[in-house]
Design a protein around this motif. Sequence first.
Motif, PDB file in Angstrom:
ATOM      1  N   THR A 128       0.844  -1.194   0.000  1.00  0.00           N
ATOM      2  CA  THR A 128       0.000   0.000   0.000  1.00  0.00           C
ATOM      3  C   THR A 128       0.880   1.245   0.000  1.00  0.00           C
ATOM      4  O   THR A 128       2.065   1.197   0.346  1.00  0.00           O
ATOM      5  N   ARG A 129       0.287   2.364  -0.376  1.00  0.00           N
ATOM      6  CA  ARG A 129       0.969   3.651  -0.236  1.00  0.00           C
ATOM      7  C   ARG A 129      -0.040   4.635   0.352  1.00  0.00           C
ATOM      8  O   ARG A 129      -1.262   4.447   0.227  1.00  0.00           O
ATOM      9  N   ASP A 148      -3.686   3.687  -1.092  1.00  0.00           N
ATOM     10  CA  ASP A 148      -3.780   3.066  -2.402  1.00  0.00           C
ATOM     11  C   ASP A 148      -3.188   1.667  -2.330  1.00  0.00           C
ATOM     12  O   ASP A 148      -2.274   1.387  -1.544  1.00  0.00           O
ATOM     13  N   ARG A 182      -1.340  -1.465  -4.393  1.00  0.00           N
ATOM     14  CA  ARG A 182      -0.586  -1.828  -5.591  1.00  0.00           C
ATOM     15  C   ARG A 182      -1.449  -2.703  -6.481  1.00  0.00           C
ATOM     16  O   ARG A 182      -2.091  -3.629  -6.017  1.00  0.00           O
ATOM     17  N   CYS A 183      -1.532  -2.383  -7.767  1.00  0.00           N
ATOM     18  CA  CYS A 183      -2.400  -3.118  -8.685  1.00  0.00           C
ATOM     19  C   CYS A 183      -2.091  -4.617  -8.630  1.00  0.00           C
ATOM     20  O   CYS A 183      -0.958  -5.036  -8.846  1.00  0.00           O
ATOM     21  N   GLY A 213       1.929  -2.899 -11.308  1.00  0.00           N
ATOM     22  CA  GLY A 213       2.530  -1.634 -11.689  1.00  0.00           C
ATOM     23  C   GLY A 213       3.451  -1.693 -12.879  1.00  0.00           C
ATOM     24  O   GLY A 213       4.158  -0.722 -13.166  1.00  0.00           O
ATOM     25  N   CYS A 216      -5.881  -0.580 -13.295  1.00  0.00           N
ATOM     26  CA  CYS A 216      -5.332   0.605 -12.606  1.00  0.00           C
ATOM     27  C   CYS A 216      -5.124   1.780 -13.541  1.00  0.00           C
ATOM     28  O   CYS A 216      -4.528   2.789 -13.132  1.00  0.00           O
ATOM     29  N   TRP A 256      -1.584   1.742  -9.269  1.00  0.00           N
ATOM     30  CA  TRP A 256      -2.197   1.840  -7.946  1.00  0.00           C
ATOM     31  C   TRP A 256      -3.714   1.904  -8.062  1.00  0.00           C
ATOM     32  O   TRP A 256      -4.247   2.437  -9.032  1.00  0.00           O
ATOM     33  N   GLU A 289      -7.160   2.979  -5.623  1.00  0.00           N
ATOM     34  CA  GLU A 289      -7.611   3.582  -4.367  1.00  0.00           C
ATOM     35  C   GLU A 289      -8.383   2.549  -3.553  1.00  0.00           C
ATOM     36  O   GLU A 289      -9.276   1.873  -4.058  1.00  0.00           O
TER      37      GLU A 289
END
Length: 364
Positions: free
Chosen positions: A262-263, A279, A281-282, A287, A295, A300, A302
Motif C-alpha cells: 500500500t501507499r 492506495d 498496488r495493482c 505496476g 489501474c 495503484w 484507491e
Amino acid sequence: MSGPNTSYDPVEVAALDPAQLDQAVQDALSAIAAAGTLDELKAVRIAHQGDKSALALANREIGALPPSAKAEAGKRVGQARGQVGAALKTRQAELEAERDERILVEEAVDVTMVPGRRPLGRRHPNELMAQRIADILVGMGWEIAEGPEVEAEWFNFDALNFDIDHPARQMQDTFYVEPADGGLVLRTHTSPVQARSLLERGVPLYIGCIGRAYRTDELDATHMPAFHQIEGLAVDEGITMANLKGTLDRLATELFGDGITTRLRPSFFPFTEPSAEMDLRCFVCRGADPDCRTCSGTGWIEWGGCGMVNRNVLSACGIDPDRYTGFAFGMGVDRALMFRTGVADMREIIEGDVRFNAQFGMEI
C-alpha cells in the motif's frame, strides 16, 4: 371282536375316486397355468395343496383303507400330488424369472446420468469477504466489535470530531430517522463502533468493525446507498504511522497475495490527524503494465482512508491523548470483493441473482 374290513372298496370313497382325483389335478393345473404373479401362485398352492384341498382330503382317506387297498390308492394319490407339485415348481421358476427380468428393466440405473440433486445454497460473497478479513484481524491478535446500525448522532458525528456544520451531517448525505431532530441516523460508517468500544472497553484497544453503513448515494456501478465497511482501530502507548503502514501491508498481502503493498497520500478526515488515502498496488499488473485497464496504467488502486486518531476523538472518549496514540483505517468490503474477484458492477452484488453467488462457492 370283529376282523378287518377286507371287502372295503376305495373306489366307493368319493375322495379316492379316480375320476375325482383326475378332476382335482386338472383344476389345479388350470389354476397354476392361470396364475400371473407369485402372489396369485401362492393362493393357488394353498387352494390345491393346502390342508383343505381335494388332494389333501384324499391322502387322509388312505389311512382308513384295508391293507390290500392302501397300496393302489396311495399310488394314485401320490402321482396326482406329484403332478400338481411339479407344475407348481415349474410355474414358480417361470414367474420368478419374469419378475427378475422386469426388475432389471424397471429399476435400471444409468450410472452415467447426471444426478438430479437439489443444488446446495451458498453464502453471499460479501459475507465470505467480510469473514475472511475478520479472520485476518483475529489472526493478528485483534478483536471484532459490533454496534447498532441505527446510531445516535453523537456517536456518528460529535464523538468523531465532526463539526455541527460539517457537510456530512446534511440530509443530502445522511439518512435521518424521523423525527429529523430526534438525534438518530442510519450510521454513515462503522466508526461509531470505535467510539463505543473506547468508552466501554478502554485502552489498550485493537478492534476491527465490520458491518453495513448507509449514505444517500445514487445506486450505480461503483456506489450503493447501503454498503459494507471494515474499519480497524488500534490505540495503545507508542503507536505510530509506521504501525499503520505495516498493518495495511499485512492486510493487503493476506487478501491479494504476495507482492501487494500500500501507499499513503495526504488527505483529510475529521477523526484522524494526520490523514491519508491509502492506495493498493495493482494486483493485476503489479505496476508494470502502462496499458492495464484495472489501474489505468498508474500501478495503484484507491482502497480507503486512514490516519492517526485525532486527539479530540480520544478526549471525547475519555482517553488521555498525551499518553495514548492510535491509528484507524477503513475500506469497503464490497470494493475489496470487486478487487479480489474482478466484479465490474456493484449492482451485481445486491441484485439477488443466485448465479452470482454460485460462481464463488465456499472459501476455506
